[in-house]
Design a protein around this motif. Structure first.
Motif, PDB file in Angstrom:
ATOM      1  N   GLY A  29       0.865  -1.240  -0.122  1.00 31.30           N
ATOM      2  CA  GLY A  29       0.092   0.072  -0.071  1.00 31.30           C
ATOM      3  C   GLY A  29       0.961   1.257  -0.109  1.00 31.30           C
ATOM      4  N   ILE A  30       1.883   1.243   0.704  1.00 25.82           N
ATOM      5  CA  ILE A  30       2.800   2.526   0.928  1.00 25.82           C
ATOM      6  C   ILE A  30       3.653   2.662  -0.362  1.00 25.82           C
ATOM      7  CG2 ILE A  30       4.795   3.566   1.828  1.00 25.82           C
ATOM      8  CD1 ILE A  30       3.724   2.255   4.521  1.00 25.82           C
ATOM      9  N   THR A  31       4.032   1.374  -1.059  1.00 27.83           N
ATOM     10  CA  THR A  31       4.878   1.614  -2.272  1.00 27.83           C
ATOM     11  C   THR A  31       3.910   2.205  -3.272  1.00 27.83           C
ATOM     12  OG1 THR A  31       6.009  -0.325  -1.548  1.00 27.83           O
ATOM     13  CG2 THR A  31       6.323   0.210  -3.814  1.00 27.83           C
ATOM     14  N   VAL A  32       2.533   1.651  -3.450  1.00 23.99           N
ATOM     15  CA  VAL A  32       1.843   2.043  -4.706  1.00 23.99           C
ATOM     16  C   VAL A  32       1.462   3.455  -4.263  1.00 23.99           C
ATOM     17  CG1 VAL A  32      -0.422   1.878  -5.585  1.00 23.99           C
ATOM     18  CG2 VAL A  32       1.006  -0.358  -5.019  1.00 23.99           C
ATOM     19  N   GLY A  33       1.331   4.016  -3.067  1.00 22.39           N
ATOM     20  CA  GLY A  33       0.842   5.370  -2.810  1.00 22.39           C
ATOM     21  C   GLY A  33       2.355   6.255  -3.034  1.00 22.39           C
ATOM     22  N   LEU A  34       3.198   5.666  -2.937  1.00 25.43           N
ATOM     23  CA  LEU A  34       4.585   6.720  -3.326  1.00 25.43           C
ATOM     24  C   LEU A  34       4.401   6.807  -5.088  1.00 25.43           C
ATOM     25  CD1 LEU A  34       7.487   5.195  -0.944  1.00 25.43           C
ATOM     26  CD2 LEU A  34       5.965   7.380  -0.879  1.00 25.43           C
ATOM     27  N   ILE A  35       3.834   5.898  -5.556  1.00 26.19           N
ATOM     28  CA  ILE A  35       4.125   5.912  -7.095  1.00 26.19           C
ATOM     29  C   ILE A  35       2.632   6.490  -7.455  1.00 26.19           C
ATOM     30  CG2 ILE A  35       3.471   4.748  -9.204  1.00 26.19           C
ATOM     31  CD1 ILE A  35       4.860   2.248  -7.827  1.00 26.19           C
ATOM     32  N   VAL A  36       1.534   6.483  -7.029  1.00 24.00           N
ATOM     33  CA  VAL A  36       0.167   7.094  -7.308  1.00 24.00           C
ATOM     34  C   VAL A  36       0.076   8.622  -7.162  1.00 24.00           C
ATOM     35  CG1 VAL A  36      -1.075   6.864  -5.420  1.00 24.00           C
ATOM     36  CG2 VAL A  36      -2.188   6.911  -7.686  1.00 24.00           C
ATOM     37  N   VAL A  37       1.042   9.261  -6.180  1.00 23.28           N
ATOM     38  CA  VAL A  37       1.088  10.625  -6.093  1.00 23.28           C
ATOM     39  C   VAL A  37       1.592  11.341  -7.189  1.00 23.28           C
ATOM     40  CG1 VAL A  37       1.735  12.446  -4.649  1.00 23.28           C
ATOM     41  CG2 VAL A  37       1.065  10.382  -3.591  1.00 23.28           C
ATOM     42  N   PRO A  38       2.919  11.133  -7.522  1.00 27.81           N
ATOM     43  CA  PRO A  38       3.293  11.838  -8.832  1.00 27.81           C
ATOM     44  C   PRO A  38       2.471  11.312 -10.097  1.00 27.81           C
ATOM     45  CG  PRO A  38       4.831  10.069  -8.110  1.00 27.81           C
ATOM     46  CD  PRO A  38       3.781  10.166  -7.101  1.00 27.81           C
ATOM     47  N   GLN A  39       2.125   9.985 -10.181  1.00 29.70           N
ATOM     48  CA  GLN A  39       1.536   9.447 -11.488  1.00 29.70           C
ATOM     49  C   GLN A  39       0.010  10.245 -11.538  1.00 29.70           C
ATOM     50  OE1 GLN A  39       1.075   5.280 -12.006  1.00 29.70           O
ATOM     51  NE2 GLN A  39       3.165   5.303 -13.017  1.00 29.70           N
ATOM     52  N   GLY A  40      -0.772  10.353 -10.277  1.00 32.42           N
ATOM     53  CA  GLY A  40      -2.012  10.906 -10.299  1.00 32.42           C
ATOM     54  C   GLY A  40      -1.910  12.410 -10.894  1.00 32.42           C
ATOM     55  N   MET A  41      -0.758  13.132 -10.426  1.00 31.90           N
ATOM     56  CA  MET A  41      -0.861  14.591 -10.838  1.00 31.90           C
ATOM     57  C   MET A  41      -0.144  14.539 -12.219  1.00 31.90           C
ATOM     58  SD  MET A  41       0.987  16.439  -7.647  1.00 31.90           S
ATOM     59  CE  MET A  41       2.526  15.402  -7.560  1.00 31.90           C
ATOM     60  N   SER A  42       0.466  13.652 -12.642  1.00 29.77           N
ATOM     61  CA  SER A  42       0.707  13.730 -14.095  1.00 29.77           C
ATOM     62  C   SER A  42      -0.314  13.316 -14.896  1.00 29.77           C
ATOM     63  CB  SER A  42       1.848  12.702 -14.316  1.00 29.77           C
ATOM     64  OG  SER A  42       3.263  12.914 -13.360  1.00 29.77           O
ATOM     65  N   TYR A  43      -1.123  12.544 -14.548  1.00 31.21           N
ATOM     66  CA  TYR A  43      -2.190  12.062 -15.500  1.00 31.21           C
ATOM     67  C   TYR A  43      -3.267  13.129 -15.430  1.00 31.21           C
ATOM     68  CZ  TYR A  43      -0.171   7.571 -15.672  1.00 31.21           C
ATOM     69  OH  TYR A  43       0.503   6.233 -16.131  1.00 31.21           O
ATOM     70  N   ALA A  44      -3.424  13.877 -14.341  1.00 29.81           N
ATOM     71  CA  ALA A  44      -4.315  14.987 -14.308  1.00 29.81           C
ATOM     72  C   ALA A  44      -3.849  16.016 -15.399  1.00 29.81           C
ATOM     73  CB  ALA A  44      -4.249  15.577 -12.969  1.00 29.81           C
ATOM     74  N   LYS A  45      -2.695  16.327 -15.687  1.00 29.74           N
ATOM     75  CA  LYS A  45      -2.088  17.140 -16.456  1.00 29.74           C
ATOM     76  C   LYS A  45      -2.522  16.828 -17.940  1.00 29.74           C
ATOM     77  CE  LYS A  45       0.751  20.348 -15.758  1.00 29.74           C
ATOM     78  NZ  LYS A  45       0.432  21.751 -15.696  1.00 29.74           N
ATOM     79  N   VAL A  46      -2.307  15.342 -18.211  1.00 31.05           N
ATOM     80  CA  VAL A  46      -2.715  14.617 -19.713  1.00 31.05           C
ATOM     81  C   VAL A  46      -4.137  14.965 -19.776  1.00 31.05           C
ATOM     82  CG1 VAL A  46      -2.960  12.749 -20.678  1.00 31.05           C
ATOM     83  CG2 VAL A  46      -0.926  12.967 -19.476  1.00 31.05           C
ATOM     84  N   ALA A  47      -5.106  15.185 -18.662  1.00 31.07           N
ATOM     85  CA  ALA A  47      -6.495  15.427 -18.721  1.00 31.07           C
ATOM     86  C   ALA A  47      -7.007  16.969 -18.791  1.00 31.07           C
ATOM     87  CB  ALA A  47      -7.129  14.641 -17.790  1.00 31.07           C
ATOM     88  N   ASP A  48      -5.710  17.577 -18.587  1.00 28.50           N
ATOM     89  CA  ASP A  48      -6.348  19.230 -18.854  1.00 28.50           C
ATOM     90  C   ASP A  48      -6.630  19.492 -17.665  1.00 28.50           C
ATOM     91  OD1 ASP A  48      -4.610  19.859 -21.025  1.00 28.50           O
ATOM     92  OD2 ASP A  48      -6.307  20.114 -22.285  1.00 28.50           O
ATOM     93  N   LEU A  49      -6.524  18.875 -16.588  1.00 25.81           N
ATOM     94  CA  LEU A  49      -7.093  19.242 -15.226  1.00 25.81           C
ATOM     95  C   LEU A  49      -6.057  19.656 -14.077  1.00 25.81           C
ATOM     96  CD1 LEU A  49      -9.316  16.038 -14.666  1.00 25.81           C
ATOM     97  CD2 LEU A  49      -9.845  18.531 -15.408  1.00 25.81           C
ATOM     98  N   PRO A  50      -6.652  20.408 -13.235  1.00 25.07           N
ATOM     99  CA  PRO A  50      -5.657  20.754 -11.903  1.00 25.07           C
ATOM    100  C   PRO A  50      -5.018  19.474 -11.471  1.00 25.07           C
ATOM    101  CG  PRO A  50      -7.541  22.177 -12.156  1.00 25.07           C
ATOM    102  CD  PRO A  50      -8.061  21.098 -13.055  1.00 25.07           C
ATOM    103  N   VAL A  51      -3.964  19.293 -10.999  1.00 25.69           N
ATOM    104  CA  VAL A  51      -3.161  18.116 -10.686  1.00 25.69           C
ATOM    105  C   VAL A  51      -3.923  17.391  -9.405  1.00 25.69           C
ATOM    106  CG1 VAL A  51      -0.808  18.813 -11.670  1.00 25.69           C
ATOM    107  CG2 VAL A  51      -1.380  19.623  -9.325  1.00 25.69           C
ATOM    108  N   GLN A  52      -4.579  18.427  -8.600  1.00 32.72           N
ATOM    109  CA  GLN A  52      -5.295  17.481  -7.375  1.00 32.72           C
ATOM    110  C   GLN A  52      -6.448  16.873  -7.783  1.00 32.72           C
ATOM    111  OE1 GLN A  52      -5.103  20.876  -8.222  1.00 32.72           O
ATOM    112  NE2 GLN A  52      -7.200  21.904  -7.953  1.00 32.72           N
ATOM    113  N   HIS A  53      -6.855  16.905  -9.132  1.00 38.15           N
ATOM    114  CA  HIS A  53      -8.188  16.214  -9.378  1.00 38.15           C
ATOM    115  C   HIS A  53      -7.482  14.468  -9.638  1.00 38.15           C
ATOM    116  CE1 HIS A  53     -11.166  18.976  -9.661  1.00 38.15           C
ATOM    117  NE2 HIS A  53     -10.410  19.974  -9.929  1.00 38.15           N
ATOM    118  N   GLY A  54      -6.299  14.518 -10.051  1.00 35.11           N
ATOM    119  CA  GLY A  54      -5.715  13.041 -10.038  1.00 35.11           C
ATOM    120  C   GLY A  54      -5.574  12.577  -8.898  1.00 35.11           C
ATOM    121  N   LEU A  55      -5.417  13.173  -7.690  1.00 38.58           N
ATOM    122  CA  LEU A  55      -5.222  12.690  -6.452  1.00 38.58           C
ATOM    123  C   LEU A  55      -6.642  12.237  -5.738  1.00 38.58           C
ATOM    124  CD1 LEU A  55      -2.392  15.005  -4.906  1.00 38.58           C
ATOM    125  CD2 LEU A  55      -2.243  12.616  -6.017  1.00 38.58           C
TER     126      LEU A  55
END
Length: 788
Positions: free
Chosen positions: A53-79
């Protein structure tokens, strides 16, 4: 059969509703699987679940913000999408490895939808609308247990459009990765590349350094760990956490670069590189998405594409890890879980979430034991939203682009995968290519729609043009019928020694349901095969009596010429194989004498069946046997087609001109769903009078008696008549009759046992042939004259 299936479906729903009160506890357990596995949770599982759970959490934080940028959304929406999906799946998911949240493909389509509706709603509102609509549709499919719809989406299309979408994402990140401004990344991939090259004069060297450094760091860590840390989980954790590590390092360097950056008149920093800037902390207040029928109609294509991509990705990933770990996931429960998670998330600022392959793979590598790891991941993302958002201010956009490019690169299938598709099945390869290139040049929904549409067209073509075979018995095993030597549909180079059935009897098999798309094809093919192997039994019409469009004679002549040409080709090929066999025999005799009898599948004396052209060399048509072992359904059109075929063949046999001529259509290995329909149609009942039935019984008893007293006579000559079927004795007894004799002298379940005479439906083809011969002899006795 559709009405019966609908009644059964309605009956099952009614029974389910009636038993709902008593089944409510079991229903709750099925809907919330955590109630089954949590009471037996072992403490030894906790460590691996927490680490995962911790390992996936460390991945999903930067990935979530990055993918939100792909979706043209503010980065917090990915989180927001990351924590809600992870927590929800813990309670209702059926896979221990699967973790849901923002993904690359969904982000790409969401970004296209945001660009389409930007004149009507804000990006956050568009994200909420798509999340709610997709979640509701997915939930409905799960509640109604309509996961079968997913069976119409082949895996090759999934590979094709996923590869195209991943390549599109990588290309769209190039401008920010190298610090080029003024490029519309929502255009097709080739436009993005061209416009990026044109905009190179605006390149920012600092952004390029951060982008290249982040990319090299991500790739370098992965390469080094793969070489040095194979089989060592502690070292593999470094690779797993590389997105977090590189993001932290890039953020620290960005802070140092921008420490003394100038500020504008409002006191806002003017950064030297492109950074995220302010990210709101905490959770948003629940808010209902502004859904309306007009917006749903306008956004329907994109929403449908998001829904399909969401469901396909999630189920495909779940099944992949279930196969790897040897457990089962429940498809409809997964749809229900995914739908409820997205519906709930739509009220909290999230956009559509689905299963993530990369993060699920990390779960698996960490040895996760239960879905409880998702709860740990969600808690870590919540912690980041509450306490760490001020640190996100200096995250470089170039570094996030590098994270995206490396993360989605695993979704790009290499050419070897498509080459494997090509070697296995050309149509599957083409469907993957259609989905790939349509996605690259147009959009993801165009890729999905065109790929699936192409696959459905291929499926319909296969149904409409099924495999059709003329069957003949093997010389050495007369109970086994295979595709005949001269069949144009043989798919193998192995030539097996077959013999012809009794004269005037043809055996056909259609490897598909008898339905409206293929019945006309089957009728035309069956009649052509009859024209090839038998002659016309009716009265030849004069030129004055013929219709102006009657060209049957010319058509039959062409068919037989084609048959002779195919026969010559097969004979030449057969002779070449025999020569090769003889050479192998000579070589094998020199090197390994005791194995010389295992040279080839070809018999040592194989004589291909003749291919005559003249009517005088062909028998009259007396029966057609239809092998229905592959026919799992029949509709009204198929039934009418069989009726029409029977009437056409009766006319060709001469029944119209002489009612005393014998002809029958028999059925073999009819499946349970098809048999009642055939019986109701009357096709399975022989044409006999009551007196004739008595004669049939008498003939059957007489044949059994003669078979037991003189087996050679029963096997060598079935009738004494001028008709070909009645003269079936000396010339073919060695091919068929002798084996029938040996079979009938065997066990009580011998293949040559005499079948019932009051039905046209049989278990085996041999039973059907025996029934034809019995019926033909009884018919001859009934009419009191020869058949011919």
């Amino acid at each position: 059969m559709a009405d019966q299936e609908l009644r059964e479906y309605g009956r099952s729903i009614a029974e389910w509703l009636k038993a709902l009160p008593s089944n409510s506890p079991r229903y709750i357990q099925e809907r919330f699987p955590i109630t089954r596995w949590l009471p037996k949770y072992s403490r030894s599982w906790a460590t691996k679940d927490i680490v995962a759970g911790i390992t996936v959490g460390l991945i999903v934080v930067p990935q979530g913000m990055s993918y939100a940028k792909v979706a043209d959304l503010p980065v917090q929406h990915g989180l927001y999408s990351a924590y809600i999906g992870a927590i929800f799946y813990c309670f209702m998911g059926t896979s221990k490895d699967l973790t849901i949240g923002p993904t690359a493909v969904i982000s790409l389509i969401t970004g296209e939808l945001v660009a389409q509706l930007t004149h009507l709603y804000s990006p956050a509102q568009v994200a909420g609308i798509s999340c709610l609509a997709v979640g509701a549709l997915t939930m409905i499919l799960g509640v109604l247990q309509l996961g079968i719809i997913l069976d119409f989406f082949p895996s090759t299309v999934l590979v094709g459009y996923t590869t195209g979408a991943a390549a599109t994402i990588v290309i769209s990140q190039i401008p920010k990765w190298i610090g080029v401004s003024g490029v519309n990344t929502r255009e097709p991939a080739y436009f993005v590349l061209v416009n990026t090259i044109k905009a190179l004069p605006t390149l920012s060297w600092l952004d390029l350094i951060f982008g290249l450094g982040s990319l090299l760091g991500l790739v370098g860590i992965g390469t080094i760990v793969d070489r040095l840390g194979r089989g060592r989980f502690s070292i593999q954790l470094i690779k797993i956490s590389r997105f977090f590590i590189i993001t932290v390092l890039a953020t620290a360097l960005s802070y140092l670069v921008n420490m003394n950056a100038p500020v504008d008149s409002d006191g806002n920093i003017i950064p030297r590189i492109s950074i995220l800037k302010t990210v709101p902390s905490g959770l948003p207040m629940p808010q209902s998405p502004p859904v309306s029928w007009s917006i749903l109609r306008e956004a329907a294509p994109k929403l449908l594409a998001i829904a399909l991509a969401t469901i396909l990705e999630h189920i495909a990933i779940g099944k992949a890890f279930a196969r790897k770990n040897r457990y089962q996931i429940e498809g409809n429960q997964e749809l229900l879980t995914l739908g409820l998670a997205n519906v709930t998330a739509s009220f909290f600022g999230a956009y559509t979430a689905t299963g993530s392959f990369s993060r699920s793979a990390v779960n698996f590598q960490c040895g996760v034991k239960t879905p409880l790891a998702g709860l740990v991941t969600g808690a870590l993302v919540l912690l980041a939203l509450q306490m760490l958002t001020p640190l996100f201010f200096y995250i470089p956009d170039a570094a996030l682009s590098a994270v995206i490019m490396v993360a989605v690169s695993s979704l790009i299938s290499m050419p070897e995968v498509f080459h494997e598709f090509f070697k296995i099945n050309l149509w599957d390869f083409l469907s993957s290519q259609v989905a790939l290139w349509m996605t690259l040049f147009f959009s993801v929904e165009a890729g999905i729609a065109s790929g699936v549409g192409f696959s459905l067209l291929v499926l319909l073509f296969r149904v409409a043009r099924p495999q059709l075979h003329v069957l003949q018995p093997l010389r050495t095993r007369p109970d086994i019928f295979i595709t005949s030597y001269n069949s144009s549909h043989r798919s193998t180079n192995i030539i097996l020694d077959t013999v012809s059935p009794p004269p005037g009897i043809l055996v056909f098999r259609m490897e598909e349901a008898a339905t409206f798309p293929n019945m006309e094809t089957f009728k035309a093919w069956a009649q052509d095969e009859v024209y090839r192997y038998t002659r016309f039994g009716g009265m030849v019409k004069t030129a004055q009596d013929r219709l102006w469009s009657d060209d049957l004679e010319l058509h039959i002549q062409r068919l037989r010429m084609q048959q002779q040409h195919q026969h010559r080709q097969q004979l030449s090929k057969h002779q070449g194989q025999q020569q090769q066999q003889q050479e192998q025999q000579r070589w094998r005799q020199k090197t390994n004498q005791h194995n010389r009898d295992r040279l080839s599948l070809l018999p040592s004396k194989t004589t291909p069946p003749p291919s005559p052209l003249e009517d005088k060399d062909l028998p009259y048509l007396r029966a057609v046997i239809l092998d229905c072992s592959a026919m799992n359904n029949i509709d009204i059109t198929g039934l009418q087609g069989l009726r029409d075929l029977k009437e056409n063949l009766k006319d060709y046999a001469g029944v119209r001109d002489d009612p005393n001529v014998f002809f029958e259509l028999h059925f073999v290995a009819v499946q349970d769903k098809v048999l009642p329909t055939l019986e109701r149609s009357g096709l399975t009942i022989p044409i006999r009078s009551p007196a004739a039935k008595a004669k049939l019984q008498h003939v059957q008893i007489a044949r059994r008696s003669s078979s037991s007293s003189n087996s050679s006579d029963s096997s060598g000559s079935y009738f004494h008549s001028d008709d070909d079927i009645c003269q079936y004795s000396s010339s073919r007894s060695s091919n068929y009759g002798d084996h029938r004799k040996s079979a009938s002298m065997g066990s009580p379940k011998a293949i040559g046992s005499v079948p019932p005479l009051n039905s046209l439906v049989h278990l085996t083809i041999r039973d059907a042939i025996d029934a034809v011969l019995n019926h033909a002899e009884a018919w001859r006795h009934e009419v009191g004259e020869d058949l011919g």
